[in-house]
Design a protein around this motif. Structure first.
Motif, mmCIF file in Angstrom:
data_model
loop_
_atom_site.group_PDB
_atom_site.id
_atom_site.type_symbol
_atom_site.label_atom_id
_atom_site.label_comp_id
_atom_site.label_asym_id
_atom_site.label_seq_id
_atom_site.Cartn_x
_atom_site.Cartn_y
_atom_site.Cartn_z
ATOM 1 N N ASP A 119 9.398 6.212 -2.200
ATOM 2 C CA ASP A 119 8.628 6.668 -1.039
ATOM 3 C C ASP A 119 7.447 5.741 -0.786
ATOM 4 O O ASP A 119 7.184 5.359 0.354
ATOM 5 C CB ASP A 119 8.122 8.102 -1.245
ATOM 6 N N GLY A 120 6.744 5.372 -1.842
ATOM 7 C CA GLY A 120 5.607 4.470 -1.697
ATOM 8 C C GLY A 120 6.023 3.110 -1.159
ATOM 9 O O GLY A 120 5.357 2.544 -0.292
ATOM 10 N N PHE A 121 7.125 2.578 -1.673
ATOM 11 C CA PHE A 121 7.589 1.279 -1.199
ATOM 12 C C PHE A 121 7.987 1.320 0.269
ATOM 13 O O PHE A 121 7.744 0.380 1.015
ATOM 14 C CB PHE A 121 8.779 0.788 -2.034
ATOM 15 N N MET A 122 8.597 2.417 0.688
ATOM 16 C CA MET A 122 9.061 2.516 2.072
ATOM 17 C C MET A 122 7.923 2.845 3.044
ATOM 18 O O MET A 122 7.938 2.409 4.185
ATOM 19 C CB MET A 122 10.163 3.578 2.186
ATOM 20 N N GLU A 123 6.938 3.621 2.586
ATOM 21 C CA GLU A 123 5.875 4.082 3.477
ATOM 22 C C GLU A 123 4.583 3.301 3.343
ATOM 23 O O GLU A 123 3.694 3.414 4.173
ATOM 24 C CB GLU A 123 5.604 5.571 3.211
ATOM 25 N N GLY A 124 4.454 2.531 2.283
ATOM 26 C CA GLY A 124 3.221 1.793 2.027
ATOM 27 C C GLY A 124 2.498 2.400 0.845
ATOM 28 O O GLY A 124 2.454 3.613 0.686
ATOM 29 N N LEU A 125 1.968 1.550 0.014
ATOM 30 C CA LEU A 125 1.314 1.992 -1.218
ATOM 31 C C LEU A 125 -0.195 1.967 -1.087
ATOM 32 O O LEU A 125 -0.752 1.061 -0.470
ATOM 33 C CB LEU A 125 1.707 1.056 -2.371
ATOM 34 N N ALA A 126 -0.842 2.948 -1.687
ATOM 35 C CA ALA A 126 -2.288 2.896 -1.857
ATOM 36 C C ALA A 126 -2.507 2.091 -3.130
ATOM 37 O O ALA A 126 -2.036 2.472 -4.197
ATOM 38 C CB ALA A 126 -2.858 4.299 -1.995
ATOM 39 N N VAL A 127 -3.165 0.964 -3.026
ATOM 40 C CA VAL A 127 -3.278 0.071 -4.171
ATOM 41 C C VAL A 127 -4.721 -0.124 -4.579
ATOM 42 O O VAL A 127 -5.641 0.028 -3.783
ATOM 43 C CB VAL A 127 -2.627 -1.307 -3.877
ATOM 44 N N SER A 128 -4.866 -0.511 -5.847
ATOM 45 C CA SER A 128 -6.212 -0.692 -6.375
ATOM 46 C C SER A 128 -6.666 -2.145 -6.331
ATOM 47 O O SER A 128 -7.750 -2.455 -6.780
ATOM 48 C CB SER A 128 -6.276 -0.178 -7.813
ATOM 49 N N HIS A 129 -5.831 -3.026 -5.810
ATOM 50 C CA HIS A 129 -6.254 -4.420 -5.690
ATOM 51 C C HIS A 129 -5.934 -4.916 -4.286
ATOM 52 O O HIS A 129 -4.873 -4.659 -3.742
ATOM 53 C CB HIS A 129 -5.631 -5.304 -6.776
ATOM 54 N N GLU A 130 -6.904 -5.582 -3.695
ATOM 55 C CA GLU A 130 -6.797 -5.967 -2.285
ATOM 56 C C GLU A 130 -5.857 -7.126 -2.012
ATOM 57 O O GLU A 130 -5.544 -7.411 -0.865
ATOM 58 C CB GLU A 130 -8.181 -6.281 -1.725
ATOM 59 N N THR A 131 -5.377 -7.789 -3.041
ATOM 60 C CA THR A 131 -4.466 -8.910 -2.831
ATOM 61 C C THR A 131 -3.005 -8.473 -2.714
ATOM 62 O O THR A 131 -2.135 -9.304 -2.510
ATOM 63 C CB THR A 131 -4.592 -9.945 -3.969
ATOM 64 N N MET A 132 -2.751 -7.174 -2.819
ATOM 65 C CA MET A 132 -1.382 -6.669 -2.687
ATOM 66 C C MET A 132 -0.874 -6.991 -1.291
ATOM 67 O O MET A 132 -1.460 -6.581 -0.286
ATOM 68 C CB MET A 132 -1.367 -5.158 -2.915
ATOM 69 N N PRO A 133 0.248 -7.735 -1.200
ATOM 70 C CA PRO A 133 0.772 -8.089 0.123
ATOM 71 C C PRO A 133 1.409 -6.892 0.813
ATOM 72 O O PRO A 133 1.847 -5.942 0.158
ATOM 73 C CB PRO A 133 1.823 -9.157 -0.188
ATOM 74 N N ASP A 134 1.457 -6.943 2.119
ATOM 75 C CA ASP A 134 2.142 -5.925 2.910
ATOM 76 C C ASP A 134 3.605 -6.339 2.981
ATOM 77 O O ASP A 134 3.947 -7.339 3.602
ATOM 78 C CB ASP A 134 1.521 -5.850 4.311
ATOM 79 N N TRP A 135 4.460 -5.602 2.306
ATOM 80 C CA TRP A 135 5.873 -5.958 2.196
ATOM 81 C C TRP A 135 6.690 -4.853 2.839
ATOM 82 O O TRP A 135 6.731 -3.738 2.346
ATOM 83 C CB TRP A 135 6.230 -6.126 0.732
ATOM 84 N N ASP A 136 7.336 -5.143 3.942
ATOM 85 C CA ASP A 136 8.218 -4.189 4.602
ATOM 86 C C ASP A 136 9.573 -4.229 3.909
ATOM 87 O O ASP A 136 10.444 -5.021 4.266
ATOM 88 C CB ASP A 136 8.364 -4.505 6.092
ATOM 89 N N MET A 137 9.744 -3.385 2.902
ATOM 90 C CA MET A 137 10.976 -3.367 2.114
ATOM 91 C C MET A 137 12.087 -2.664 2.858
ATOM 92 O O MET A 137 11.852 -1.707 3.600
ATOM 93 C CB MET A 137 10.760 -2.601 0.810
ATOM 94 N N THR A 138 13.288 -3.123 2.591
ATOM 95 C CA THR A 138 14.459 -2.375 3.033
ATOM 96 C C THR A 138 14.666 -1.230 2.048
ATOM 97 O O THR A 138 14.104 -1.231 0.935
ATOM 98 C CB THR A 138 15.717 -3.262 3.053
ATOM 99 N N GLU A 139 15.477 -0.284 2.426
ATOM 100 C CA GLU A 139 15.764 0.826 1.513
ATOM 101 C C GLU A 139 16.435 0.308 0.238
ATOM 102 O O GLU A 139 16.108 0.749 -0.866
ATOM 103 C CB GLU A 139 16.653 1.868 2.190
ATOM 104 N N ASP A 140 17.365 -0.633 0.370
ATOM 105 C CA ASP A 140 18.023 -1.190 -0.814
ATOM 106 C C ASP A 140 17.025 -1.893 -1.731
ATOM 107 O O ASP A 140 17.127 -1.802 -2.958
ATOM 108 C CB ASP A 140 19.140 -2.157 -0.418
#
Length: 107
Positions: free
Chosen positions: A72-93
Protein backbone atom coordinates in the motif's frame (compact mmCIF):
# COMPACT_ATOMS: atom_id res chain seq x y z
CA UNK A 1 -8.01 -9.70 -46.97
CA UNK A 2 -4.87 -10.30 -44.88
CA UNK A 3 -4.77 -6.61 -43.94
CA UNK A 4 -8.38 -6.78 -42.80
CA UNK A 5 -7.67 -9.84 -40.65
CA UNK A 6 -4.53 -8.23 -39.18
CA UNK A 7 -6.43 -5.02 -38.43
CA UNK A 8 -9.25 -6.95 -36.75
CA UNK A 9 -6.72 -8.89 -34.66
CA UNK A 10 -4.93 -5.70 -33.61
CA UNK A 11 -8.25 -4.08 -32.67
CA UNK A 12 -9.23 -7.12 -30.63
CA UNK A 13 -5.94 -7.01 -28.73
CA UNK A 14 -6.26 -3.30 -28.03
CA UNK A 15 -9.79 -3.72 -26.68
CA UNK A 16 -8.79 -6.66 -24.51
CA UNK A 17 -6.50 -4.50 -22.38
CA UNK A 18 -3.06 -5.41 -21.12
CA UNK A 19 -1.95 -8.98 -21.53
CA UNK A 20 -1.69 -10.75 -18.19
CA UNK A 21 1.76 -11.49 -16.87
CA UNK A 22 2.66 -15.16 -17.26
CA UNK A 23 4.38 -15.35 -13.87
CA UNK A 24 3.78 -13.73 -10.52
CA UNK A 25 6.33 -11.19 -9.22
CA UNK A 26 9.08 -12.75 -7.12
CA UNK A 27 11.32 -11.78 -4.22
CA UNK A 28 14.28 -12.21 -6.60
CA UNK A 29 12.82 -9.50 -8.82
CA UNK A 30 12.39 -7.39 -5.71
CA UNK A 31 16.06 -7.85 -4.88
CA UNK A 32 16.94 -6.62 -8.36
CA UNK A 33 14.74 -3.55 -7.88
CA UNK A 34 16.32 -2.89 -4.48
CA UNK A 35 19.84 -3.23 -5.90
CA UNK A 36 19.03 -0.83 -8.73
CA UNK A 37 17.09 1.76 -6.74
CA UNK A 38 17.65 1.55 -2.99
CA UNK A 39 21.28 0.73 -2.12
CA UNK A 40 22.49 4.32 -2.18
CA UNK A 41 20.56 4.92 1.05
CA UNK A 42 19.35 1.60 2.53
CA UNK A 43 21.09 -1.55 3.67
CA UNK A 44 19.14 -4.11 1.67
CA UNK A 45 20.62 -7.30 3.09
CA UNK A 46 20.41 -9.31 6.30
CA UNK A 47 23.25 -7.32 7.87
CA UNK A 48 25.13 -4.07 7.60
CA UNK A 49 24.37 -0.41 8.19
CA UNK A 50 22.54 1.82 5.75
CA UNK A 51 24.80 4.24 3.85
CA UNK A 52 22.37 7.01 4.87
CA UNK A 53 21.82 6.74 8.65
CA UNK A 54 18.26 8.13 8.39
CA UNK A 55 17.29 5.34 5.95
CA UNK A 56 16.35 2.20 7.89
CA UNK A 57 17.81 -1.13 6.80
CA UNK A 58 15.30 -3.25 4.92
CA UNK A 59 15.49 -5.97 7.61
CA UNK A 60 14.16 -3.44 10.14
CA UNK A 61 11.39 -2.39 7.76
CA UNK A 62 10.43 -6.08 7.43
CA UNK A 63 10.03 -6.31 11.20
CA UNK A 64 7.89 -3.16 11.44
CA UNK A 65 5.34 -3.66 8.66
CA UNK A 66 3.24 -6.32 6.97
CA UNK A 67 3.60 -7.06 3.28
CA UNK A 68 0.20 -5.46 2.67
CA UNK A 69 1.26 -2.27 4.44
CA UNK A 70 4.43 -2.11 2.35
CA UNK A 71 2.55 -2.67 -0.91
CA UNK A 72 0.00 0.00 0.00
CA UNK A 73 2.80 2.41 0.88
CA UNK A 74 4.66 1.71 -2.35
CA UNK A 75 1.54 2.23 -4.45
CA UNK A 76 0.21 5.28 -2.59
CA UNK A 77 3.44 6.95 -1.50
CA UNK A 78 5.48 6.54 1.64
CA UNK A 79 5.89 8.85 4.59
CA UNK A 80 9.65 8.80 4.95
CA UNK A 81 12.12 9.97 7.51
CA UNK A 82 14.76 11.08 5.03
CA UNK A 83 14.26 13.78 2.43
CA UNK A 84 16.42 12.15 -0.23
CA UNK A 85 13.86 9.39 -0.81
CA UNK A 86 12.99 9.58 -4.52
CA UNK A 87 9.41 9.72 -5.76
CA UNK A 88 9.01 6.36 -7.47
CA UNK A 89 5.75 5.58 -9.25
CA UNK A 90 5.85 1.80 -8.87
CA UNK A 91 3.78 -0.60 -10.85
CA UNK A 92 1.74 -3.10 -8.88
CA UNK A 93 4.15 -5.88 -9.91
CA UNK A 94 7.12 -3.83 -8.67
CA UNK A 95 5.36 -3.15 -5.36
CA UNK A 96 4.62 -6.85 -4.93
CA UNK A 97 8.17 -7.91 -5.84
CA UNK A 98 9.89 -5.35 -3.61
CA UNK A 99 7.59 -6.08 -0.67
CA UNK A 100 8.18 -9.83 -1.10
CA UNK A 101 11.92 -9.24 -0.99
CA UNK A 102 11.76 -6.98 2.05
CA UNK A 103 9.53 -9.44 3.91
CA UNK A 104 12.01 -12.23 3.15
CA UNK A 105 14.39 -10.40 5.51
CA UNK A 106 12.02 -10.55 8.51
CA UNK A 107 13.26 -12.31 11.64
Amino acid sequence: MRRLIAAAFALTLSLAGPIARAEEPTAEEGLGLAEANCTACHAIGKEGASPLPAAPPFREIADRYTQEELMDGFMEGLAVSHETMPDWDMTEDQAIALSLYIMSLAK
